[in-house]
Motif scaffolding. Structure first.
Motif, mmCIF file in Angstrom:
data_model
loop_
_atom_site.group_PDB
_atom_site.id
_atom_site.type_symbol
_atom_site.label_atom_id
_atom_site.label_comp_id
_atom_site.label_asym_id
_atom_site.label_seq_id
_atom_site.Cartn_x
_atom_site.Cartn_y
_atom_site.Cartn_z
ATOM 1 N N HIS A 239 51.815 16.445 94.593
ATOM 2 C CA HIS A 239 50.413 16.779 94.330
ATOM 3 C C HIS A 239 49.519 15.984 95.279
ATOM 4 N N TYR A 240 48.365 16.566 95.586
ATOM 5 C CA TYR A 240 47.475 15.988 96.583
ATOM 6 C C TYR A 240 46.086 15.757 95.987
ATOM 7 N N LYS A 241 45.409 14.751 96.536
ATOM 8 C CA LYS A 241 44.055 14.448 96.094
ATOM 9 C C LYS A 241 43.257 13.943 97.292
ATOM 10 N N GLN A 242 42.172 14.627 97.597
ATOM 11 C CA GLN A 242 41.306 14.187 98.692
ATOM 12 C C GLN A 242 40.367 13.110 98.158
ATOM 13 N N ILE A 243 40.398 11.929 98.813
ATOM 14 C CA ILE A 243 39.667 10.788 98.244
ATOM 15 C C ILE A 243 38.530 10.289 99.129
ATOM 16 N N GLY A 244 38.190 11.019 100.168
ATOM 17 C CA GLY A 244 36.998 10.639 100.927
ATOM 18 C C GLY A 244 37.191 10.651 102.427
ATOM 19 N N SER A 245 36.080 10.596 103.144
ATOM 20 C CA SER A 245 36.103 10.594 104.600
ATOM 21 C C SER A 245 36.777 9.331 105.123
ATOM 22 N N MET A 246 37.382 9.451 106.301
ATOM 23 C CA MET A 246 38.096 8.321 106.882
ATOM 24 C C MET A 246 38.097 8.431 108.398
ATOM 25 N N LYS A 247 38.074 7.262 109.043
ATOM 26 C CA LYS A 247 38.193 7.192 110.496
ATOM 27 C C LYS A 247 39.102 6.028 110.837
ATOM 28 N N ASN A 269 50.577 1.165 113.913
ATOM 29 C CA ASN A 269 49.538 0.262 114.451
ATOM 30 C C ASN A 269 48.141 0.716 114.045
ATOM 31 N N ILE A 270 47.954 0.886 112.750
ATOM 32 C CA ILE A 270 46.737 1.520 112.236
ATOM 33 C C ILE A 270 45.641 0.495 111.987
ATOM 34 N N GLU A 271 44.431 0.835 112.431
ATOM 35 C CA GLU A 271 43.231 0.064 112.131
ATOM 36 C C GLU A 271 42.224 1.003 111.477
ATOM 37 N N TYR A 277 40.845 1.619 102.216
ATOM 38 C CA TYR A 277 41.874 0.788 102.845
ATOM 39 C C TYR A 277 43.223 1.067 102.194
ATOM 40 N N VAL A 278 43.891 2.095 102.725
ATOM 41 C CA VAL A 278 45.203 2.499 102.232
ATOM 42 C C VAL A 278 46.132 2.644 103.440
ATOM 43 N N ASN A 279 47.419 2.752 103.170
ATOM 44 C CA ASN A 279 48.413 2.830 104.238
ATOM 45 C C ASN A 279 48.608 4.281 104.668
ATOM 46 N N ILE A 280 47.946 4.666 105.757
ATOM 47 C CA ILE A 280 48.052 6.034 106.262
ATOM 48 C C ILE A 280 49.367 6.208 107.027
ATOM 49 N N ASP A 313 56.496 12.334 87.864
ATOM 50 C CA ASP A 313 57.489 11.414 87.298
ATOM 51 C C ASP A 313 57.789 10.234 88.209
ATOM 52 N N SER A 314 56.811 9.852 89.033
ATOM 53 C CA SER A 314 56.988 8.715 89.923
ATOM 54 C C SER A 314 55.631 8.064 90.173
ATOM 55 N N GLU A 315 55.631 6.744 90.316
ATOM 56 C CA GLU A 315 54.394 6.038 90.641
ATOM 57 C C GLU A 315 54.199 5.922 92.154
ATOM 58 N N GLU A 316 55.131 6.427 92.919
ATOM 59 C CA GLU A 316 55.064 6.365 94.373
ATOM 60 C C GLU A 316 53.898 7.207 94.899
ATOM 61 N N LYS A 317 53.174 6.647 95.874
ATOM 62 C CA LYS A 317 52.066 7.362 96.508
ATOM 63 C C LYS A 317 52.113 7.117 98.011
ATOM 64 N N SER A 318 51.647 8.096 98.764
ATOM 65 C CA SER A 318 51.491 7.927 100.200
ATOM 66 C C SER A 318 50.153 8.548 100.604
ATOM 67 N N TYR A 319 49.762 8.319 101.864
ATOM 68 C CA TYR A 319 48.426 8.752 102.294
ATOM 69 C C TYR A 319 48.483 9.352 103.692
#
Length: 343
Positions: A239-247, A269-271, A277-280, A313-319
């Motif tokens: 499942h997906y959720k859009q959480i805001g603009s990002m650069k 090498n993400i800045e 502030y999440v791990n893209i 059924d999992s607490e795992e998340k990615s971005y």
């Protein structure tokens, strides 16, 4: 039928939708409204005139006439657009449409160019006709004499062969495939870029190295990519959720799927320049403009919408950072950190 991106759906009330994902709920086909009946429309099919609609017009039309075509599915806070299965009149296959054109014996000059393109990829790149198709207005039967050719090559390996061949032939004076030049660049630029995210000179530089857009006897063509069924793996629990603009600034780590639908770039090498502030993990582009635009080991800037990916059924998340949340992709892009046109 396995309904994949760039297939078209025709509804019982004569609407045409372009399929834009490999995955669909059981009772609907996810697709974007492209053509609607309109007496003043500049296209005609079976005595009905049509006009092409942009994102805003598409949503407004469905909100007025088909609110049930806007619904929530696996994106938590965004309505999807699609067609209920019971309202489908016909599924238009790009492969079947190309086959119709290849067997057409009329003197249609536009069809002759489509045939020549298909035969070139078949004869010189070894791509079977079963792995090629035609989409866009031509798939809907709404093409005009001046229409571009939206050509599809199915399978990532086949698409790579087609790009490689075009990259070789575009500089061959004896080839029917030409590189874009002159006024054609203005036409493509204003069709694809709707804001100030990329200058004209930058656009030409990027497009020239991608080798997925060219000319055939004065007509623009795109070489689009769609995966074959054997390459598709779908997890219904995602499942997906859009959480805001990002650069962000980052480096391209893996561009293997950068010509897919959608295009996927793995990054490192993400800045984070702006946004949560999440791990893209990936840049994902749903617009053809940013397909194949950057390559492995290049340092880039990406602007778009941050998407949270979760699993049942999992607490795992990615971005991911998404580009192309609308067809116009206003302020959504990926490009080199340093402009290639800077002196």
């Amino acid at each position: 039928m396995n309904i994949r991106p760039r297939y078209f759906i025709e509804t019982k009330d004569n609407l045409f939708f372009a399929v834009n994902t490999y995955y669909h709920p059981k009772d609907k086909i996810i697709a974007f409204l492209r053509y609607v009946p309109c007496e003043e429309g500049d296209r005609e099919r079976n005595g009905i005139h049509y006009k092409k609609v942009n994102s805003k017009e598409a949503y407004e039309y469905l909100e007025k006439y088909h609110p049930d075509y806007l619904f929530y599915w696996n994106v938590e806070n965004k309505k999807m657009m699609g067609v209920p299965v019971d309202d489908i009149l016909e599924v238009h296959s790009p492969i079947a449409r190309l086959n119709e054109i290849l067997n057409d014996n009329s003197d249609n000059k536009y069809y002759e160019k489509v045939k020549l393109l298909a035969n070139t990829f078949h004869d010189e790149a070894g791509i079977s006709y079963d792995n090629m198709g035609i989409t866009g207005s031509t798939l809907a039967g709404l093409e005009r004499e001046d229409s571009d050719i939206d050509f599809i090559v199915f399978g990532l390996d086949n698409h790579k062969k087609a790009r490689k061949l075009y990259g070789k032939l575009k500089n061959d004076d004896s080839s029917v495939l030409d590189k874009i030049s002159g006024e054609y660049w203005n036409r493509v630029y204003h069709k694809r870029i709707k804001d100030d995210s990329m200058s004209f000179d930058e656009f030409v530089w990027y497009e020239s190295r991608k080798n997925n857009r060219g000319l055939i006897k004065g007509t623009l063509f795109d070489i689009l990519s769609t995966r074959n069924p054997s390459d598709i793996d779908f997890n219904e629990s995602v499942h997906y959720k859009q959480i805001g603009s990002m650069k962000i600034k980052c480096q391209i780590v893996d561009d293997e799927q950068s010509y897919d639908t959608p295009a996927i770039y793995s990054i490192g090498n993400i800045e984070i320049l702006d946004g949560p502030y999440v791990n893209i993990e990936n840049i994902i582009s749903f617009t053809h403009t940013y397909t194949g635009i950057v390559k492995n080991n290049e340092n880039v800037i990406a602007s778009g919408v941050c998407e949270e990916v979760s699993y049942q059924d999992s607490e795992e998340k990615s971005y991911n950072i998404i580009i192309g949340t609308t067809r116009e992709s206003i302020n959504e892009y990926v490009k080199l950190e340093k402009s290639p046109c800077e002196k």
